[in-house]
Design a protein around this motif. Sequence first.
Motif, PDB file in Angstrom:
ATOM      1  N   ALA A  44       0.829  -1.210   0.000  1.00 18.52           N
ATOM      2  CA  ALA A  44       0.000   0.000   0.000  1.00 18.52           C
ATOM      3  C   ALA A  44       0.864   1.261   0.000  1.00 18.52           C
ATOM      4  O   ALA A  44       0.610   2.203  -0.759  1.00 18.52           O
ATOM      5  CB  ALA A  44      -0.937  -0.008   1.204  1.00 18.52           C
ATOM      6  N   MET A  79      -6.910   6.806  -6.522  1.00 17.53           N
ATOM      7  CA  MET A  79      -6.329   5.576  -5.976  1.00 17.53           C
ATOM      8  C   MET A  79      -7.173   4.320  -6.193  1.00 17.53           C
ATOM      9  O   MET A  79      -6.658   3.290  -6.643  1.00 17.53           O
ATOM     10  CB  MET A  79      -6.040   5.762  -4.477  1.00 17.53           C
ATOM     11  CG  MET A  79      -5.084   6.902  -4.157  1.00 17.53           C
ATOM     12  SD  MET A  79      -3.433   6.602  -4.785  1.00 17.53           S
ATOM     13  CE  MET A  79      -2.789   5.607  -3.438  1.00 17.53           C
ATOM     14  N   PRO A  80      -8.484   4.336  -5.896  1.00 11.16           N
ATOM     15  CA  PRO A  80      -9.260   3.092  -6.036  1.00 11.16           C
ATOM     16  C   PRO A  80      -9.339   2.597  -7.473  1.00 11.16           C
ATOM     17  O   PRO A  80      -9.561   1.398  -7.699  1.00 11.16           O
ATOM     18  CB  PRO A  80     -10.653   3.486  -5.521  1.00 11.16           C
ATOM     19  CG  PRO A  80     -10.451   4.729  -4.730  1.00 11.16           C
ATOM     20  CD  PRO A  80      -9.304   5.444  -5.354  1.00 11.16           C
ATOM     21  N   SER A 117      -5.814   0.587  -7.916  1.00 14.08           N
ATOM     22  CA  SER A 117      -5.188  -0.120  -6.796  1.00 14.08           C
ATOM     23  C   SER A 117      -5.085  -1.623  -7.014  1.00 14.08           C
ATOM     24  O   SER A 117      -4.030  -2.223  -6.794  1.00 14.08           O
ATOM     25  CB  SER A 117      -5.971   0.170  -5.516  1.00 14.08           C
ATOM     26  OG  SER A 117      -5.460  -0.551  -4.423  1.00 14.08           O
ATOM     27  N   LEU A 141      -3.931  -4.922  -4.447  1.00 14.29           N
ATOM     28  CA  LEU A 141      -4.496  -4.550  -3.151  1.00 14.29           C
ATOM     29  C   LEU A 141      -6.007  -4.756  -3.188  1.00 14.29           C
ATOM     30  O   LEU A 141      -6.705  -4.171  -4.016  1.00 14.29           O
ATOM     31  CB  LEU A 141      -4.158  -3.100  -2.821  1.00 14.29           C
ATOM     32  CG  LEU A 141      -2.680  -2.836  -2.518  1.00 14.29           C
ATOM     33  CD1 LEU A 141      -2.381  -1.344  -2.550  1.00 14.29           C
ATOM     34  CD2 LEU A 141      -2.278  -3.430  -1.171  1.00 14.29           C
ATOM     35  N   TRP A 170      -9.824  -1.117   0.356  1.00 14.26           N
ATOM     36  CA  TRP A 170     -10.387   0.073  -0.264  1.00 14.26           C
ATOM     37  C   TRP A 170      -9.716   1.335   0.276  1.00 14.26           C
ATOM     38  O   TRP A 170      -9.163   1.362   1.374  1.00 14.26           O
ATOM     39  CB  TRP A 170     -11.895   0.129  -0.080  1.00 14.26           C
ATOM     40  CG  TRP A 170     -12.386   0.403   1.309  1.00 14.26           C
ATOM     41  CD1 TRP A 170     -12.690   1.611   1.858  1.00 14.26           C
ATOM     42  CD2 TRP A 170     -12.659  -0.560   2.343  1.00 14.26           C
ATOM     43  NE1 TRP A 170     -13.121   1.473   3.152  1.00 14.26           N
ATOM     44  CE2 TRP A 170     -13.110   0.143   3.475  1.00 14.26           C
ATOM     45  CE3 TRP A 170     -12.553  -1.960   2.412  1.00 14.26           C
ATOM     46  CZ2 TRP A 170     -13.463  -0.490   4.673  1.00 14.26           C
ATOM     47  CZ3 TRP A 170     -12.897  -2.581   3.605  1.00 14.26           C
ATOM     48  CH2 TRP A 170     -13.353  -1.853   4.701  1.00 14.26           C
ATOM     49  N   TRP A 171      -9.781   2.385  -0.546  1.00 11.82           N
ATOM     50  CA  TRP A 171      -9.170   3.673  -0.228  1.00 11.82           C
ATOM     51  C   TRP A 171     -10.252   4.707   0.039  1.00 11.82           C
ATOM     52  O   TRP A 171     -11.312   4.692  -0.592  1.00 11.82           O
ATOM     53  CB  TRP A 171      -8.307   4.161  -1.401  1.00 11.82           C
ATOM     54  CG  TRP A 171      -7.161   3.265  -1.715  1.00 11.82           C
ATOM     55  CD1 TRP A 171      -7.179   2.173  -2.532  1.00 11.82           C
ATOM     56  CD2 TRP A 171      -5.831   3.360  -1.209  1.00 11.82           C
ATOM     57  NE1 TRP A 171      -5.932   1.588  -2.575  1.00 11.82           N
ATOM     58  CE2 TRP A 171      -5.088   2.293  -1.773  1.00 11.82           C
ATOM     59  CE3 TRP A 171      -5.181   4.249  -0.348  1.00 11.82           C
ATOM     60  CZ2 TRP A 171      -3.739   2.092  -1.497  1.00 11.82           C
ATOM     61  CZ3 TRP A 171      -3.845   4.056  -0.069  1.00 11.82           C
ATOM     62  CH2 TRP A 171      -3.134   2.989  -0.636  1.00 11.82           C
ATOM     63  N   TYR A 174      -6.120   3.665   3.807  1.00 10.62           N
ATOM     64  CA  TYR A 174      -6.253   2.355   3.172  1.00 10.62           C
ATOM     65  C   TYR A 174      -6.704   1.351   4.229  1.00 10.62           C
ATOM     66  O   TYR A 174      -6.111   1.268   5.313  1.00 10.62           O
ATOM     67  CB  TYR A 174      -4.938   1.873   2.557  1.00 10.62           C
ATOM     68  CG  TYR A 174      -5.041   0.445   2.052  1.00 10.62           C
ATOM     69  CD1 TYR A 174      -5.737   0.161   0.874  1.00 10.62           C
ATOM     70  CD2 TYR A 174      -4.494  -0.610   2.768  1.00 10.62           C
ATOM     71  CE1 TYR A 174      -5.876  -1.142   0.427  1.00 10.62           C
ATOM     72  CE2 TYR A 174      -4.620  -1.920   2.316  1.00 10.62           C
ATOM     73  CZ  TYR A 174      -5.316  -2.177   1.144  1.00 10.62           C
ATOM     74  OH  TYR A 174      -5.471  -3.478   0.711  1.00 10.62           O
ATOM     75  N   LYS A 175      -7.745   0.580   3.910  1.00 11.14           N
ATOM     76  CA  LYS A 175      -8.244  -0.449   4.821  1.00 11.14           C
ATOM     77  C   LYS A 175      -8.349  -1.774   4.073  1.00 11.14           C
ATOM     78  O   LYS A 175      -8.875  -1.815   2.959  1.00 11.14           O
ATOM     79  CB  LYS A 175      -9.628  -0.073   5.367  1.00 11.14           C
ATOM     80  CG  LYS A 175      -9.638   1.194   6.212  1.00 11.14           C
ATOM     81  CD  LYS A 175     -11.055   1.526   6.682  1.00 11.14           C
ATOM     82  CE  LYS A 175     -11.080   2.823   7.471  1.00 11.14           C
ATOM     83  NZ  LYS A 175     -12.459   3.171   7.911  1.00 11.14           N
ATOM     84  N   SER A 176      -7.864  -2.830   4.699  1.00 17.71           N
ATOM     85  CA  SER A 176      -7.978  -4.135   4.070  1.00 17.71           C
ATOM     86  C   SER A 176      -9.408  -4.650   4.213  1.00 17.71           C
ATOM     87  O   SER A 176     -10.115  -4.304   5.161  1.00 17.71           O
ATOM     88  CB  SER A 176      -6.983  -5.127   4.692  1.00 17.71           C
ATOM     89  OG  SER A 176      -7.150  -5.189   6.097  1.00 17.71           O
ATOM     90  N   GLU A 208      -5.494  -0.830   8.838  1.00 13.62           N
ATOM     91  CA  GLU A 208      -6.007   0.505   8.584  1.00 13.62           C
ATOM     92  C   GLU A 208      -4.799   1.437   8.611  1.00 13.62           C
ATOM     93  O   GLU A 208      -4.183   1.637   9.655  1.00 13.62           O
ATOM     94  CB  GLU A 208      -7.030   0.949   9.616  1.00 13.62           C
ATOM     95  CG  GLU A 208      -7.562   2.353   9.347  1.00 13.62           C
ATOM     96  CD  GLU A 208      -8.627   2.803  10.327  1.00 13.62           C
ATOM     97  OE1 GLU A 208      -8.915   4.011  10.376  1.00 13.62           O
ATOM     98  OE2 GLU A 208      -9.177   1.941  11.045  1.00 13.62           O
TER      99      GLU A 208
END
Length: 246
Positions: free
Chosen positions: A27, A63-64, A67, A73, A76-77, A105-107, A119
């Motif tokens: 990330a 970014m999304p 990504s 990845l 989500w962004w 960024y969160k997985s 996060e």
Amino acid sequence: MNKASEPQLTSRDKWLDAFPVDEAQRAAKFVLETWNELSTKAPKTFNSSQRENHITERFGMHMPKVSLAKARLLGWWSYEEPSGETVIIDGELKAQGRIRKDIVYKSNAKSSKKAVRIELIFEFKKLEDTSNSCKIYRGKEGMRRFVDGDYAKGLPLALMVGMVIGDQNACIQGLRRSLLSTASKSDLRMVGDAAGALLRDPSKVFPGVAYFDTEHNRPSASAPSHGTLLLSHMFVALPAPPAPSK
């Protein structure tokens, strides 16, 4: 980046055993590579005359879109993400401690091999080779948002991203000196590694992407279980505005 001995780990670093370091590294690398690409293609947006929130908003929108394809990845962004607390006063629900996070960024899910979900908060600040610019980077709108503010509550790791205006080496060296001042060490509640180093160079979690890490004691209400937050410091170029078209 400076080549130095590896940072010495302490008992506070046990959280890394359960942390999905590979995903975090991808990330952060994606942020750096995407910035470098976009700043070349869109110099009218990525330049020192633009407001910080204008730059991060446009960056976060992009970014999304790329990504998954570029960095594998699955999370989500978000950008300019609002958060805060609420309190009821005289029958009215009011916002308290309202903040906006630049880039997050969160997985999507916990890894099958790791026990935590990522996060990552990226806080972008303009940085020049001046004492005032370093003060802002360190201050309530910069690092102190994490140290004694409401950013990254309960999280062990976050990133500062210095948008460098001017000579990069001079700016980074000036910031390093600023962080090692007596006042900064106290205000930022900085904690040394096992060897006593306050600037951990190279970065422990993001080698080759972040230049160095700093560790900070946090109030118990905001701290992870081991009591401290690790801040990794990345730097990207923010050039002068392009010359007007003739």
